[in-house]
Design a protein around this motif. Structure first.
Motif, PDB file in Angstrom:
ATOM      1  N   GLY A  15      -6.316   4.161  -1.658  1.00 34.55           N
ATOM      2  CA  GLY A  15      -5.044   4.477  -2.303  1.00 34.55           C
ATOM      3  C   GLY A  15      -3.997   4.952  -1.318  1.00 34.55           C
ATOM      4  O   GLY A  15      -2.804   4.699  -1.493  1.00 34.55           O
ATOM      5  N   SER A  16      -4.426   5.629  -0.253  1.00 34.29           N
ATOM      6  CA  SER A  16      -3.484   6.086   0.771  1.00 34.29           C
ATOM      7  C   SER A  16      -2.850   4.905   1.497  1.00 34.29           C
ATOM      8  O   SER A  16      -1.646   4.924   1.810  1.00 34.29           O
ATOM      9  CB  SER A  16      -4.210   6.994   1.770  1.00 34.29           C
ATOM     10  OG  SER A  16      -4.693   8.162   1.137  1.00 34.29           O
ATOM     11  N   ILE A  17      -3.651   3.877   1.778  1.00 34.20           N
ATOM     12  CA  ILE A  17      -3.112   2.661   2.405  1.00 34.20           C
ATOM     13  C   ILE A  17      -2.112   1.991   1.467  1.00 34.20           C
ATOM     14  O   ILE A  17      -0.994   1.629   1.874  1.00 34.20           O
ATOM     15  CB  ILE A  17      -4.244   1.679   2.749  1.00 34.20           C
ATOM     16  CG1 ILE A  17      -5.199   2.296   3.778  1.00 34.20           C
ATOM     17  CG2 ILE A  17      -3.672   0.363   3.269  1.00 34.20           C
ATOM     18  CD1 ILE A  17      -4.601   2.527   5.130  1.00 34.20           C
ATOM     19  N   TYR A  18      -2.506   1.839   0.199  1.00 35.03           N
ATOM     20  CA  TYR A  18      -1.593   1.234  -0.772  1.00 35.03           C
ATOM     21  C   TYR A  18      -0.293   2.033  -0.875  1.00 35.03           C
ATOM     22  O   TYR A  18       0.794   1.463  -0.978  1.00 35.03           O
ATOM     23  CB  TYR A  18      -2.251   1.166  -2.154  1.00 35.03           C
ATOM     24  CG  TYR A  18      -3.395   0.192  -2.279  1.00 35.03           C
ATOM     25  CD1 TYR A  18      -3.565  -0.851  -1.369  1.00 35.03           C
ATOM     26  CD2 TYR A  18      -4.316   0.301  -3.324  1.00 35.03           C
ATOM     27  CE1 TYR A  18      -4.611  -1.746  -1.492  1.00 35.03           C
ATOM     28  CE2 TYR A  18      -5.367  -0.593  -3.457  1.00 35.03           C
ATOM     29  CZ  TYR A  18      -5.516  -1.610  -2.539  1.00 35.03           C
ATOM     30  OH  TYR A  18      -6.557  -2.502  -2.675  1.00 35.03           O
ATOM     31  N   ALA A  19      -0.420   3.367  -0.867  1.00 39.79           N
ATOM     32  CA  ALA A  19       0.754   4.214  -1.052  1.00 39.79           C
ATOM     33  C   ALA A  19       1.766   4.028   0.078  1.00 39.79           C
ATOM     34  O   ALA A  19       2.978   3.946  -0.169  1.00 39.79           O
ATOM     35  CB  ALA A  19       0.325   5.682  -1.142  1.00 39.79           C
ATOM     36  N   ASP A 217      -3.771 -13.264   7.779  1.00 38.57           N
ATOM     37  CA  ASP A 217      -3.372 -13.121   6.379  1.00 38.57           C
ATOM     38  C   ASP A 217      -3.714 -11.743   5.809  1.00 38.57           C
ATOM     39  O   ASP A 217      -3.744 -11.550   4.597  1.00 38.57           O
ATOM     40  CB  ASP A 217      -4.001 -14.217   5.520  1.00 38.57           C
ATOM     41  CG  ASP A 217      -5.524 -14.160   5.520  1.00 38.57           C
ATOM     42  OD1 ASP A 217      -6.083 -13.376   6.299  1.00 38.57           O
ATOM     43  OD2 ASP A 217      -6.147 -14.929   4.759  1.00 38.57           O
ATOM     44  N   MET A 218      -3.965 -10.784   6.681  1.00 33.32           N
ATOM     45  CA  MET A 218      -4.358  -9.449   6.227  1.00 33.32           C
ATOM     46  C   MET A 218      -3.301  -8.781   5.359  1.00 33.32           C
ATOM     47  O   MET A 218      -3.605  -8.004   4.455  1.00 33.32           O
ATOM     48  CB  MET A 218      -4.672  -8.546   7.423  1.00 33.32           C
ATOM     49  CG  MET A 218      -3.481  -8.294   8.333  1.00 33.32           C
ATOM     50  SD  MET A 218      -3.753  -6.987   9.547  1.00 33.32           S
ATOM     51  CE  MET A 218      -3.818  -5.535   8.523  1.00 33.32           C
ATOM     52  N   GLY A 219      -2.027  -9.072   5.635  1.00 36.38           N
ATOM     53  CA  GLY A 219      -0.953  -8.400   4.921  1.00 36.38           C
ATOM     54  C   GLY A 219      -0.701  -8.934   3.529  1.00 36.38           C
ATOM     55  O   GLY A 219      -0.096  -8.251   2.705  1.00 36.38           O
ATOM     56  N   PHE A 220      -1.192 -10.156   3.241  1.00 36.29           N
ATOM     57  CA  PHE A 220      -0.859 -10.777   1.960  1.00 36.29           C
ATOM     58  C   PHE A 220      -1.457 -10.009   0.790  1.00 36.29           C
ATOM     59  O   PHE A 220      -0.744  -9.533  -0.096  1.00 36.29           O
ATOM     60  CB  PHE A 220      -1.326 -12.229   1.938  1.00 36.29           C
ATOM     61  CG  PHE A 220      -1.124 -12.896   0.613  1.00 36.29           C
ATOM     62  CD1 PHE A 220       0.145 -13.288   0.213  1.00 36.29           C
ATOM     63  CD2 PHE A 220      -2.189 -13.109  -0.252  1.00 36.29           C
ATOM     64  CE1 PHE A 220       0.345 -13.883  -1.030  1.00 36.29           C
ATOM     65  CE2 PHE A 220      -2.001 -13.701  -1.486  1.00 36.29           C
ATOM     66  CZ  PHE A 220      -0.739 -14.087  -1.882  1.00 36.29           C
ATOM     67  N   MET A 221      -2.795  -9.877   0.770  1.00 34.39           N
ATOM     68  CA  MET A 221      -3.431  -9.216  -0.364  1.00 34.39           C
ATOM     69  C   MET A 221      -3.103  -7.732  -0.414  1.00 34.39           C
ATOM     70  O   MET A 221      -2.892  -7.163  -1.495  1.00 34.39           O
ATOM     71  CB  MET A 221      -4.938  -9.430  -0.313  1.00 34.39           C
ATOM     72  CG  MET A 221      -5.672  -8.916  -1.559  1.00 34.39           C
ATOM     73  SD  MET A 221      -4.974  -9.545  -3.129  1.00 34.39           S
ATOM     74  CE  MET A 221      -5.380 -11.282  -3.010  1.00 34.39           C
ATOM     75  N   LEU A 222      -3.052  -7.075   0.750  1.00 34.89           N
ATOM     76  CA  LEU A 222      -2.656  -5.669   0.758  1.00 34.89           C
ATOM     77  C   LEU A 222      -1.246  -5.499   0.203  1.00 34.89           C
ATOM     78  O   LEU A 222      -0.966  -4.565  -0.558  1.00 34.89           O
ATOM     79  CB  LEU A 222      -2.736  -5.106   2.178  1.00 34.89           C
ATOM     80  CG  LEU A 222      -4.099  -4.605   2.655  1.00 34.89           C
ATOM     81  CD1 LEU A 222      -4.026  -4.219   4.132  1.00 34.89           C
ATOM     82  CD2 LEU A 222      -4.574  -3.435   1.826  1.00 34.89           C
ATOM     83  N   GLY A 223      -0.355  -6.415   0.603  1.00 30.76           N
ATOM     84  CA  GLY A 223       1.013  -6.358   0.108  1.00 30.76           C
ATOM     85  C   GLY A 223       1.094  -6.588  -1.389  1.00 30.76           C
ATOM     86  O   GLY A 223       1.835  -5.889  -2.095  1.00 30.76           O
ATOM     87  N   VAL A 224       0.325  -7.548  -1.890  1.00 29.97           N
ATOM     88  CA  VAL A 224       0.324  -7.842  -3.329  1.00 29.97           C
ATOM     89  C   VAL A 224      -0.184  -6.642  -4.119  1.00 29.97           C
ATOM     90  O   VAL A 224       0.416  -6.234  -5.118  1.00 29.97           O
ATOM     91  CB  VAL A 224      -0.539  -9.091  -3.623  1.00 29.97           C
ATOM     92  CG1 VAL A 224      -0.788  -9.232  -5.127  1.00 29.97           C
ATOM     93  CG2 VAL A 224       0.137 -10.344  -3.093  1.00 29.97           C
ATOM     94  N   LYS A 225      -1.289  -6.057  -3.655  1.00 34.15           N
ATOM     95  CA  LYS A 225      -1.852  -4.911  -4.379  1.00 34.15           C
ATOM     96  C   LYS A 225      -0.933  -3.701  -4.315  1.00 34.15           C
ATOM     97  O   LYS A 225      -0.800  -2.954  -5.295  1.00 34.15           O
ATOM     98  CB  LYS A 225      -3.231  -4.579  -3.822  1.00 34.15           C
ATOM     99  CG  LYS A 225      -4.290  -5.622  -4.168  1.00 34.15           C
ATOM    100  CD  LYS A 225      -5.666  -5.210  -3.688  1.00 34.15           C
ATOM    101  CE  LYS A 225      -6.718  -6.213  -4.128  1.00 34.15           C
ATOM    102  NZ  LYS A 225      -8.079  -5.828  -3.688  1.00 34.15           N
ATOM    103  N   ALA A 226      -0.291  -3.494  -3.180  1.00 34.70           N
ATOM    104  CA  ALA A 226       0.649  -2.374  -3.065  1.00 34.70           C
ATOM    105  C   ALA A 226       1.857  -2.597  -3.971  1.00 34.70           C
ATOM    106  O   ALA A 226       2.376  -1.650  -4.581  1.00 34.70           O
ATOM    107  CB  ALA A 226       1.094  -2.207  -1.621  1.00 34.70           C
ATOM    108  N   PHE A 227       2.308  -3.839  -4.076  1.00 42.37           N
ATOM    109  CA  PHE A 227       3.429  -4.145  -4.968  1.00 42.37           C
ATOM    110  C   PHE A 227       3.043  -3.883  -6.418  1.00 42.37           C
ATOM    111  O   PHE A 227       3.810  -3.285  -7.184  1.00 42.37           O
ATOM    112  CB  PHE A 227       3.844  -5.605  -4.797  1.00 42.37           C
ATOM    113  CG  PHE A 227       4.795  -6.088  -5.848  1.00 42.37           C
ATOM    114  CD1 PHE A 227       6.089  -5.609  -5.900  1.00 42.37           C
ATOM    115  CD2 PHE A 227       4.386  -7.015  -6.798  1.00 42.37           C
ATOM    116  CE1 PHE A 227       6.972  -6.043  -6.879  1.00 42.37           C
ATOM    117  CE2 PHE A 227       5.257  -7.453  -7.779  1.00 42.37           C
ATOM    118  CZ  PHE A 227       6.552  -6.973  -7.824  1.00 42.37           C
ATOM    119  N   ILE A 228       1.836  -4.302  -6.792  1.00 44.94           N
ATOM    120  CA  ILE A 228       1.362  -4.065  -8.154  1.00 44.94           C
ATOM    121  C   ILE A 228       1.257  -2.565  -8.422  1.00 44.94           C
ATOM    122  O   ILE A 228       1.606  -2.081  -9.502  1.00 44.94           O
ATOM    123  CB  ILE A 228       0.005  -4.759  -8.377  1.00 44.94           C
ATOM    124  CG1 ILE A 228       0.193  -6.280  -8.326  1.00 44.94           C
ATOM    125  CG2 ILE A 228      -0.620  -4.344  -9.695  1.00 44.94           C
ATOM    126  CD1 ILE A 228      -1.096  -7.058  -8.322  1.00 44.94           C
TER     127      ILE A 228
END
Length: 294
Positions: A15-19, A217-228
């Motif tokens: 969650g800290s990464i997502y935040a 492509d590491m940023g794609f899924m992390l970016g999508v989940k953080a956006f959600i």
């Protein structure tokens, strides 16, 4: 109980990464009303930059500062080249442009560094562990959590106390009135992208350092989940982005930990189902505002 604590610690770390990433989404959206889908690629830029610097013989810490500075410059440059010329052309044009930037950066990185994964070697002391309620916690997990909370507080104080921060809040509240008061919106937007890029760079380095490997492509899924997560908490709200990030991480980790093995692969489906239910009840997100921009 030990298993529960272990899952909770994993959720706080994720969650800290997502935040850190979600705050960047929220800041840009609150000021521009734009969803920057290329934001996730900034994590990739920071990680690859650090990897290159360390292979050049530059140490982890100076390399990290250089990588973060380079990522901030990249974020500002993206705004200047790809977004500023179309700022008044409507949301659909801006979204298409951000998707194009995302694909361009990902494709360029793949062409330069190829598709194979890379290893990021961080100082050994980050891997040391200590126990919390009989659960092993690594130093990098603790650093990630402290940085996420600390950066959230720092951004909040910056927006309330700094001159450019107050200007950012004014533009968020009423763009037209802020223009009439002489606020330079270009500088405000540049500051928003700089802050978002800074946080994304930190998140990318921490994430890659924890798992020691990364790819283009590491940023794609992390970016999508953080956006959600930002949408779940309330897009445009910093605290909403943080709350949504931790809530999403808790759902993701606990679904994976407690669901039967036969359906663990569907954990993301269950997370998105919860998101849909929340947004059906509160479309603006948990801490979001339904007030329209002027």
């Amino acid at each position: 109980m030990v298993f529960f604590v272990g899952e909770l610690i994993s959720a706080l770390k994720l969650g800290s990464i997502y935040a850190l990433v979600a705050i960047g989404y929220s800041i840009v959206y609150s000021i521009m009303g734009m969803i920057n889908f290329a934001h996730g690629e900034l994590l990739m830029i920071a990680t690859y930059a650090l990897w290159v610097f360390m292979n050049m013989g530059i140490g982890f810490w100076p390399g990290s500062f250089l990588a973060i500075a380079l990522t901030v410059c990249a974020g500002i440059l993206i705004e200047r080249i790809a977004y500023r010329p179309i700022r008044n052309d409507g949301e659909s044009v801006q979204i298409i442009s951000s998707l194009a930037v995302s694909i361009f950066l990902e494709s360029m990185c793949r062409a330069i560094f190829n598709a194979s994964g890379k290893a990021l070697i961080i100082p050994a002391y980050f891997s040391k562990t200590f126990k919390i309620l009989q659960t092993n916690v690594s130093v990098i997990d603790l650093v990630t959590f402290i940085l996420a909370i600390g950066m959230t507080a720092a951004v909040s104080i910056f927006l309330k106390k700094a001159k450019i921060g107050k200007a950012m809040r004014a533009v968020e509240d009423n763009p037209t009135a802020s223009d009439l008061m002489g606020i330079d919106r270009d500088k405000v937007i540049m500051a928003a992208f700089a802050i978002g890029s800074l946080l994304a760079a930190i998140a990318g380095i921490l994430y890659s350092g924890k798992y020691t490997s990364f790819n283009y492509d590491m940023g794609f899924m992390l970016g999508v989940k953080a956006f959600i997560a930002a949408v779940l908490g309330g897009l445009g709200s910093i605290y909403g982005a943080v709350l949504g990030s931790y809530l999403m991480a808790v759902l993701e980790v606990f679904f994976a930990g407690y669901l039967p093995d036969s359906i663990t692969a569907y954990q993301t489906v269950f997370v998105f189902m919860v998101l849909i239910v929340v947004l059906l009840v509160r479309p603006e997100g948990i801490l979001g505002s339904s007030v329209k921009r002027s």
